[in-house]
Design a protein around this motif. Structure first.
Motif, PDB file in Angstrom:
ATOM      1  N   ASP A 225       3.817   9.671  -2.477  1.00  0.00           N
ATOM      2  CA  ASP A 225       3.150   8.259  -2.496  1.00  0.00           C
ATOM      3  C   ASP A 225       3.172   8.065  -3.994  1.00  0.00           C
ATOM      4  O   ASP A 225       3.447   8.470  -5.608  1.00  0.00           O
ATOM      5  CB  ASP A 225       1.565   8.351  -2.422  1.00  0.00           C
TER       6      ASP A 225
ATOM      7  N   GLU B  61       3.137   5.062  -5.873  1.00  0.00           N
ATOM      8  CA  GLU B  61       2.094   4.462  -6.392  1.00  0.00           C
ATOM      9  C   GLU B  61       1.078   5.700  -7.338  1.00  0.00           C
ATOM     10  O   GLU B  61       1.246   5.173  -8.538  1.00  0.00           O
ATOM     11  CB  GLU B  61       0.942   3.619  -5.921  1.00  0.00           C
TER      12      GLU B  61
ATOM     13  N   GLU C 298      -7.088   1.117 -14.226  1.00  0.00           N
ATOM     14  CA  GLU C 298      -6.053   0.942 -12.949  1.00  0.00           C
ATOM     15  C   GLU C 298      -6.491   2.458 -11.660  1.00  0.00           C
ATOM     16  O   GLU C 298      -5.305   1.833 -10.503  1.00  0.00           O
ATOM     17  CB  GLU C 298      -4.820   0.956 -13.944  1.00  0.00           C
TER      18      GLU C 298
ATOM     19  N   ARG D 119      -8.496   3.240 -10.585  1.00  0.00           N
ATOM     20  CA  ARG D 119      -9.454   3.290  -9.463  1.00  0.00           C
ATOM     21  C   ARG D 119      -9.252   1.943  -8.480  1.00  0.00           C
ATOM     22  O   ARG D 119      -9.649   1.539  -7.335  1.00  0.00           O
ATOM     23  CB  ARG D 119     -11.001   2.352  -9.681  1.00  0.00           C
ATOM     24  N   ALA D 120      -8.470   0.717  -8.711  1.00  0.00           N
ATOM     25  CA  ALA D 120      -8.274   0.084  -8.969  1.00  0.00           C
ATOM     26  C   ALA D 120      -6.649   0.441  -7.145  1.00  0.00           C
ATOM     27  O   ALA D 120      -6.919  -0.022  -5.969  1.00  0.00           O
ATOM     28  CB  ALA D 120      -7.328  -1.213  -9.151  1.00  0.00           C
ATOM     29  N   LEU D 121      -6.599   1.444  -7.896  1.00  0.00           N
ATOM     30  CA  LEU D 121      -4.645   1.810  -6.839  1.00  0.00           C
ATOM     31  C   LEU D 121      -5.946   2.550  -5.687  1.00  0.00           C
ATOM     32  O   LEU D 121      -5.395   2.095  -4.640  1.00  0.00           O
ATOM     33  CB  LEU D 121      -4.138   3.609  -7.759  1.00  0.00           C
TER      34      LEU D 121
ATOM     35  N   GLU E  88      -9.147   1.812  -4.675  1.00  0.00           N
ATOM     36  CA  GLU E  88      -9.081   0.511  -3.378  1.00  0.00           C
ATOM     37  C   GLU E  88      -8.130  -0.328  -2.816  1.00  0.00           C
ATOM     38  O   GLU E  88      -8.756  -0.319  -2.022  1.00  0.00           O
ATOM     39  CB  GLU E  88      -9.806  -0.246  -4.636  1.00  0.00           C
ATOM     40  N   ARG E  89      -6.838  -0.297  -3.169  1.00  0.00           N
ATOM     41  CA  ARG E  89      -5.860  -0.576  -2.421  1.00  0.00           C
ATOM     42  C   ARG E  89      -5.084   0.240  -0.625  1.00  0.00           C
ATOM     43  O   ARG E  89      -5.460  -0.176  -0.004  1.00  0.00           O
ATOM     44  CB  ARG E  89      -4.549  -0.493  -3.696  1.00  0.00           C
ATOM     45  N   LYS E  90      -5.629   1.790  -1.480  1.00  0.00           N
ATOM     46  CA  LYS E  90      -5.637   3.011  -0.787  1.00  0.00           C
ATOM     47  C   LYS E  90      -6.038   2.380   0.466  1.00  0.00           C
ATOM     48  O   LYS E  90      -6.261   2.654   1.815  1.00  0.00           O
ATOM     49  CB  LYS E  90      -5.269   4.196  -0.634  1.00  0.00           C
ATOM     50  N   GLN E  91      -7.640   2.414   0.497  1.00  0.00           N
ATOM     51  CA  GLN E  91      -8.996   3.031   1.276  1.00  0.00           C
ATOM     52  C   GLN E  91      -8.566   1.021   1.763  1.00  0.00           C
ATOM     53  O   GLN E  91      -9.022   0.832   3.002  1.00  0.00           O
ATOM     54  CB  GLN E  91     -10.500   2.620   0.873  1.00  0.00           C
ATOM     55  N   LYS E  92      -8.375  -0.597   1.100  1.00  0.00           N
ATOM     56  CA  LYS E  92      -8.169  -1.058   2.122  1.00  0.00           C
ATOM     57  C   LYS E  92      -6.972  -1.937   2.698  1.00  0.00           C
ATOM     58  O   LYS E  92      -7.121  -2.077   4.148  1.00  0.00           O
ATOM     59  CB  LYS E  92      -7.859  -3.337   1.014  1.00  0.00           C
ATOM     60  N   SER E  93      -6.228  -1.192   3.334  1.00  0.00           N
ATOM     61  CA  SER E  93      -4.868  -1.191   3.844  1.00  0.00           C
ATOM     62  C   SER E  93      -4.881  -0.106   4.922  1.00  0.00           C
ATOM     63  O   SER E  93      -4.514   0.023   6.118  1.00  0.00           O
ATOM     64  CB  SER E  93      -3.814  -0.538   2.510  1.00  0.00           C
TER      65      SER E  93
END
Length: 272
Positions: A46, A48, A92, A94-96, A98-103
């Motif tokens: 991945d 990211e 940064e 934790r934001a990564l 969160e993005r993965k969980q939302k997608s």
């Protein structure tokens, strides 16, 4: 919802595992690292996570590969133990996640440097883990073989060709040093995995080597489904290419002893 980290030292069949899991329907990342020298089917890393890990390593003035390179010609375990993900880097990271969980609420990732940051991931996400082990003789030999190919292919092009031949003897000395550095990295990465196992609940991880993973592919997918992933049953054997036996010589008794100790500890965990 569940998340899955495919964990293992570089060159430990994590790419094969990630490719297999992606074929079974697990989201292993929207943008993954493609084909490269020594990995003709793609790395399935991945991008990211790779970018984030490289940023953390750079912040601690460590090589981006998380091992050793031409700019940092030794592996220093103390420097890696001193690394911390905190402040803006933690935000940064934790934001990564969160993005993965939302997608995709159920997602997985493979990126070998994850092994270096497992305390952060346990606290921020506590993912399930598929942990892969490969013997040090094979990993170190494979890394050296790949590094030689990269060095030769880039060194014979254009203006680099004359420099390559002029510095060839010095390069050979560097490859000799790399052998020990890669072994130290193997020991450190696998110790990080053992520490993660100690810190995790038994039901949250699986430990396999290549033979065990191929022989138990159905049981692995069944466990993943129990963890909450929706996996289609696909055999791993069809994806596995040929493997070659590699030997490693020139190691000190101290290096061999520490590597064999790690090996023994994993032999007691594989397939349990």
């Amino acid at each position: 919802m569940p998340s899955l980290a495919v964990l293992g030292m570089h060159r430990s069949y994590t790419s094969l595992a990630a490719r297999w899991l992606a074929s079974c329907g697990i989201d292993m990342g929207g943008s993954t690292l493609g084909v490269g020298i020594g990995n003709e089917h793609g790395h399935y890393e991945d991008v990211e996570f790779l970018t984030f890990h490289a940023k953390v390593l750079a912040a601690h003035t460590l090589p981006s590969n998380g091992m050793a390179d031409w700019g940092a010609r030794s592996f220093d375990p103390a420097a890696y133990r001193a690394m911390k993900i905190e402040g803006e880097l933690a935000e940064e990271g934790r934001a990564l996640l969160e993005r993965k969980q939302k997608s995709n609420a159920c997602f997985g990732w493979k990126e070998p440097r994850t092994c270096l940051f497992l305390p952060f991931y346990r606290e921020a996400l506590d993912p399930f883990a598929l942990i892969l082990f490969r013997p040090f003789e094979e990993v170190v030999s494979s890394l050296l073989e790949r590094e030689r190919r990269v060095h030769a292919e880039t060194g014979h092009r254009g203006w680099r060709k004359a420099y390559y031949w002029a510095t060839r003897s010095r390069s050979e000395a560097w490859f000799e040093q790399l052998r020990s550095d890669y072994l130290e990295a193997w020991i450190y990465y696998n110790q990080c995995l053992l520490d993660h196992i100690e810190a995790s609940e038994p039901g949250r991880y699986m430990v396999h080597d290549l033979a065990s993973m191929v022989a138990n592919d159905g049981a692995i997918l069944e466990r993943l489904n129990q963890w909450g992933f929706d996996c289609e049953m696909q055999g791993l054997g069809a994806l596995k290419g040929t493997t070659k036996t590699r030997e490693l010589t020139g190691l000190s008794n101290d290096e061999l002893g520490r590597a064999q100790h790690i090996t023994q500890r994993f032999s007691e965990l594989i397939g349990r």
